[in-house]
Scaffold this active site. Structure first.
Site, PDB file in Angstrom:
ATOM      1  CG  ASP A 166      -2.343  -0.004   0.963  1.00 31.07           C
ATOM      2  OD1 ASP A 166      -2.781   0.956   0.327  1.00 31.07           O
ATOM      3  OD2 ASP A 166      -3.042  -0.950   1.355  1.00 31.07           O
ATOM      4  CG  ASP A 222      -4.826   5.295   0.927  1.00 32.20           C
ATOM      5  OD1 ASP A 222      -5.782   4.508   0.996  1.00 32.20           O
ATOM      6  OD2 ASP A 222      -4.712   6.293   1.661  1.00 32.20           O
ATOM      7  CD  GLU A 253      -8.968   4.332  -1.567  1.00 28.04           C
ATOM      8  OE1 GLU A 253      -9.883   3.949  -0.834  1.00 28.04           O
ATOM      9  OE2 GLU A 253      -7.959   4.918  -1.125  1.00 28.04           O
ATOM     10  CG  HIS A 263      -8.452  -2.224   3.489  1.00 25.51           C
ATOM     11  ND1 HIS A 263      -8.251  -2.208   2.122  1.00 25.51           N
ATOM     12  CD2 HIS A 263      -8.261  -0.953   3.909  1.00 25.51           C
ATOM     13  CE1 HIS A 263      -7.952  -0.976   1.748  1.00 25.51           C
ATOM     14  NE2 HIS A 263      -7.945  -0.192   2.815  1.00 25.51           N
ATOM     15  CG  ASP A 264     -11.225   1.007   3.091  1.00 22.74           C
ATOM     16  OD1 ASP A 264     -10.928   0.951   4.302  1.00 22.74           O
ATOM     17  OD2 ASP A 264     -10.607   1.711   2.276  1.00 22.74           O
TER      18      ASP A 264
END
Length: 571
Positions: free
Chosen positions: A101, A207, A263, A339-340
Site C-alpha cells: 500500500d 491509496d 484508489e 479492507h474497507d
C-alpha cells in the site's frame, strides 16, 4: 476491441492481506509478517500469483496503519524490515509477486516531517503540509472552509502553538501532505516508493490516488442542512495538477516495471478515469472504481437500510467498470471486497447458513468471468461473512464505525430507534467485518492465535475455516480454485473479453456474455433464494451451449437453484 500489450499484471490474481488479522506467529494476538510467510503456500494453492499487503509501516494505528509514522520502518508488532525482505524473497521464490500500500496523501501527525512542520511558521518543512489562517465570523474563529472529513467533523484542525489550521481529509492525526511543494514530492518518492522498490517490491496499491491536488479549496455545496460540515469529495478529488503528479510517480515506477492500482473515489466521469488508466498517458495501470461496492450505501454511507438496492443497479455498476476497457488501451479491475468493505456474501447475496456456501460460489463464478485484474480479499475464498447484529458496539474497532454511531447518538439525543437503525447499517456495511481474524481451523481462536486476538473471531469459524475446506471438494475454497483454473484456461475470453449485459431489467437473475474474437461465453446468475427459470437470451438460444461450470454439483437442465451460477461456452 483494441489489442494492447500483455503486461504481467493484466492476467494477475491478487490476494489482499490485512496483516493484523491474517495470522499471528508470535503469540501476541496480532497478525504479523511471520504469519503471512507461513501461509504463502496456502495462498499460492488458491491460484493467486500476486499478494498485496495492507500498510505494514510503523504507525500509531489511529486508522489501522493508514497513518504512517515512518515509511522506512515496519510496525514493530508485525516485524522488521528484514522480515519484509524475507517475505519479498519468499514470494519471488514461489513465482509470486508482491505489492504494498502506498499511502502518500497524508502521514501520521507523529511523522518527523509533521513534527518539524508544526514546530514553527518559519520551519523549512512548514510548507510540506497544508496550513491556513482562521476565518472569523462575527468575531468567532472558524476553519478555512466547510469541508466534511471522511470520518466526520471538519477537515481542519486548529494548532494552538502556531495559531493556524492544518488540513486532514481523514482523522486529525492524519495531516495532508502538500503536493504543491516539489521538495515534498521528491521526499515522498525517495522514502515511500524507491526505498521499497529497491528491496524488490513489484508494485503499489495507491491509496486515495486522486486527492493530492486540492484545487482552490472553496466551500462545498450544502447537501446536509443539519451539519456545519458538508461532503466535499468533488472539491478535493481530481484537482488541477493530479495528472502531473501521477506522471512524475510513473516515471519512477516504470524503471522497475512496477504495477499500480489507484484508489479512485468520487470520479463519476468515465473520461476522467480513462485519462488515469490509458496506457499511452503513462499514469496508472488501473484503478479501483467504487461503482459496485458503493451499491446500497447512503449519501453518507451508513445513512441507509440493508439491501436498499435492486439487482439492475448492481448490473449497471458492473457494466460501467467492465466497459472501461472496450475499444481502447485502458485496463480495469474486478473486486467485491477489500479492507474497507463489508463481506460480499452478506451484502450482495445471502449469509443465511443455508445459503452461505451457494452464495460464495455464485459470486466466485461471476468474478471469474469478469475482465481485468482480479482482486480477492483474505477470507473471501472461504466465504467469510459479516459478524452478527447481536454483537455489541464494543466489537466495532474501526474509527469510522465508532464515529458514526457517536454522531447519531449525539444528534438524536440517544433515540433508541435511530441507534438501532445506525447499528443495522453498521452490521451491513462497516469496515470491521473485513478486519475480524482469518479463520484457519475449528480450534482455539479459529487457529489465528494461541491467545485472545486483538479483535473477536466471527462466531461461525467452526463451520467456515480453511482447514476443513481444504479437505472438502464441495467447499467454497475448492470452488474458487476451480474457477481460477478455468480463468487461466480461457484467459483471453474471461480476462480480456468484451462484456455485454443481457438482462438489464431482470430483478432476479443476472445474465451477461463475454466475447473474444470467435469465442463467446454466457454467464447466468440467480441472485435469489428461490429457484428461477433458466433463460439464455437472444441469439444465444440458437447456438449450442456447453456448460463449462455450475456453482452447484447437481444442476438442473431448465432451472437455476437458489444462488446458483453457471457459465456456458457457445459453439
Amino acid at each position: 476491441m483494441t489489442i494492447t500489450e500483455r503486461k504481467w499484471w493484466k492476467d494477475g490474481v491478487v490476494y489482499q492481506i490485512y496483516p493484523a488479522s491474517f495470522k499471528d506467529s508470535n503469540g501476541d494476538g496480532v497478525g504479523d509478517l511471520g504469519g503471512i510467510i507461513s501461509e504463502l503456500d496456502y495462498i499460492r494453492s488458491i491460484g493467486v500469483n500476486i499478494i498485496w499487503i495492507c500498510p505494514m509501516y510503523d504507525s500509531p494505528q489511529i486508522d489501522m496503519g493508514y497513518d504512517i509514522r515512518d515509511y522506512e520502518k515496519v510496525y514493530p508488532p508485525y516485524g522488521t524490515v528484514e522480515d519484509m525482505e524475507t517475505l519479498i524473497s519468499e514470494c519471488h521464490s514461489r513465482g509470486m509477486r508482491i505489492m504494498l500500500d502506498l499511502v502518500v496523501n497524508h502521514t501520521s501527525d507523529q511523522h518527523k516531517w509533521f513534527q518539524e512542520s508544526r514546530s514553527s511558521k518559519t520551519n523549512p518543512k512548514r510548507d510540506w503540509y497544508i496550513w491556513r489562517p482562521a476565518r472569523y465570523v462575527d468575531g468567532v474563529r472558524k476553519p478555512p472552509n466547510n469541508w466534511l472529513s471522511n470520518f466526520g467533523g471538519s477537515v481542519w484542525q486548529w494548532d494552538e502553538h502556531t495559531q493556524e489550521y492544518y488540513l486532514h481529509l481523514f482523522t486529525p492525526e492524519q495531516p495532508d501532505l502538500n503536493w504543491e511543494n516539489e521538495e515534498t514530492r521528491h521526499a515522498i518518492y525517495k522514502h515511500a516508493m524507491e526505498f521499497w522498490l529497491e528491496r524488490g517490491v513489484d508494485g503499489f496499491r495507491v491509496d486515495t490516488v486522486n486527492m493530492y491536488s486540492k484545487g482552490l479549496m472553496q466551500d462545498a455545496p450544502i447537501t446536509d442542512p443539519r451539519s456545519e460540515w458538508q461532503f466535499a469529495g468533488m472539491q478535493y478529488c481530481n484537482g488541477p495538477r493530479m495528472h502531473e503528479y501521477i506522471s512524475e510517480m510513473n516515471a519512477i515506477l516504470s524503471k522497475y516495471d512496477a504495477m499500480t492500482v489507484g484508489e479512485c473515489p468520487h470520479t463519476p466521469d468515465i473520461a476522467r478515469v480513462l485519462k488515469y488508466v490509458s496506457a499511452r498517458e503513462k499514469q496508472l495501470n488501473m484503478v479501483f472504481q467504487f461503482d459496485v461496492v458503493d451499491i446500497g450505501q447512503g449519501p453518507y454511507k451508513f445513512q441507509t437500510t440493508p439491501f436498499n438496492w435492486k439487482l439492475p443497479e448492481f448490473k449497471a455498476a458492473i457494466e460501467r467498470t467492465q466497459n472501461l476497457i472496450r475499444g481502447n488501451d485502458s485496463w480495469t479491475t474486478t473486486f467485491l471486497e477489500n479492507h474497507d468493505q463489508a463481506r460480499s456474501i452478506s451484502r450482495f447475496a445471502s449469509d443465511a447458513p443455508e445459503h452461505r456456501v451457494a452464495s460464495g460460489k455464485m459470486l466466485a463464478l461471476m468474478m471469474m468471468a469478469l475482465s481485468g485484474t482480479m482482486f480477492i480479499y483474505q477470507g473471501q475464498e472461504l466465504g467469510m461473512v459479516n459478524f452478527p447484529l447481536e454483537w455489541s458496539m464494543e466489537e466495532y474497532k474501526d474509527v469510522e464505525s465508532g464515529n458514526y454511531y457517536k454522531m447519531v447518538d449525539q444528534r438524536t439525543g440517544g433515540d433508541p430507534a435511530e441507534l438501532a437503525a445506525a447499528k443495522a447499517a453498521l452490521q451491513h456495511l462497516a469496515r470491521d467485518h473485513a478486519r475480524v481474524p482469518m479463520q484457519w481451523t475449528a480450534g482455539l481462536n479459529a487457529g489465528f492465535s494461541q491467545v485472545t486476538p486483538w479483535m473477536r473471531v466471527n462466531d461461525d469459524y467452526p463451520v467456515c475455516n480453511a482447514k476443513e475446506q481444504q479437505a472438502d471438494k464441495t467447499s467454497v475454497l475448492a470452488f474458487w480454485k476451480r474457477m481460477l483454473q478455468l480463468r487461466r484456461q480461457y484467459v483471453d475470453l474471461f480476462v480480456h473479453g468484451d462484456f455485454e449485459l443481457l438482462d438489464k431489467s431482470n430483478l432476479e437473475t443476472f445474465t451477461f456474455s463475454k466475447t473474444w474474437r470467435s469465442q463467446r461465453a454466457v454467464v447466468v446468475l440467480n441472485f435469489t433464494g428461490k429457484e428461477q427459470e433458466l433463460v439464455l437470451h437472444g441469439e444465444v438460444q440458437t447456438q449450442k451451449a456447453e456448460m463449462l461450470a455450475s456453482s452447484l454439483d447437481d444442476s438442473r437442465e431448465d432451472s437455476l437453484a437458489a444462488y446458483e451460477g453457471r457459465v456456458y461456452l457457445m459453439h
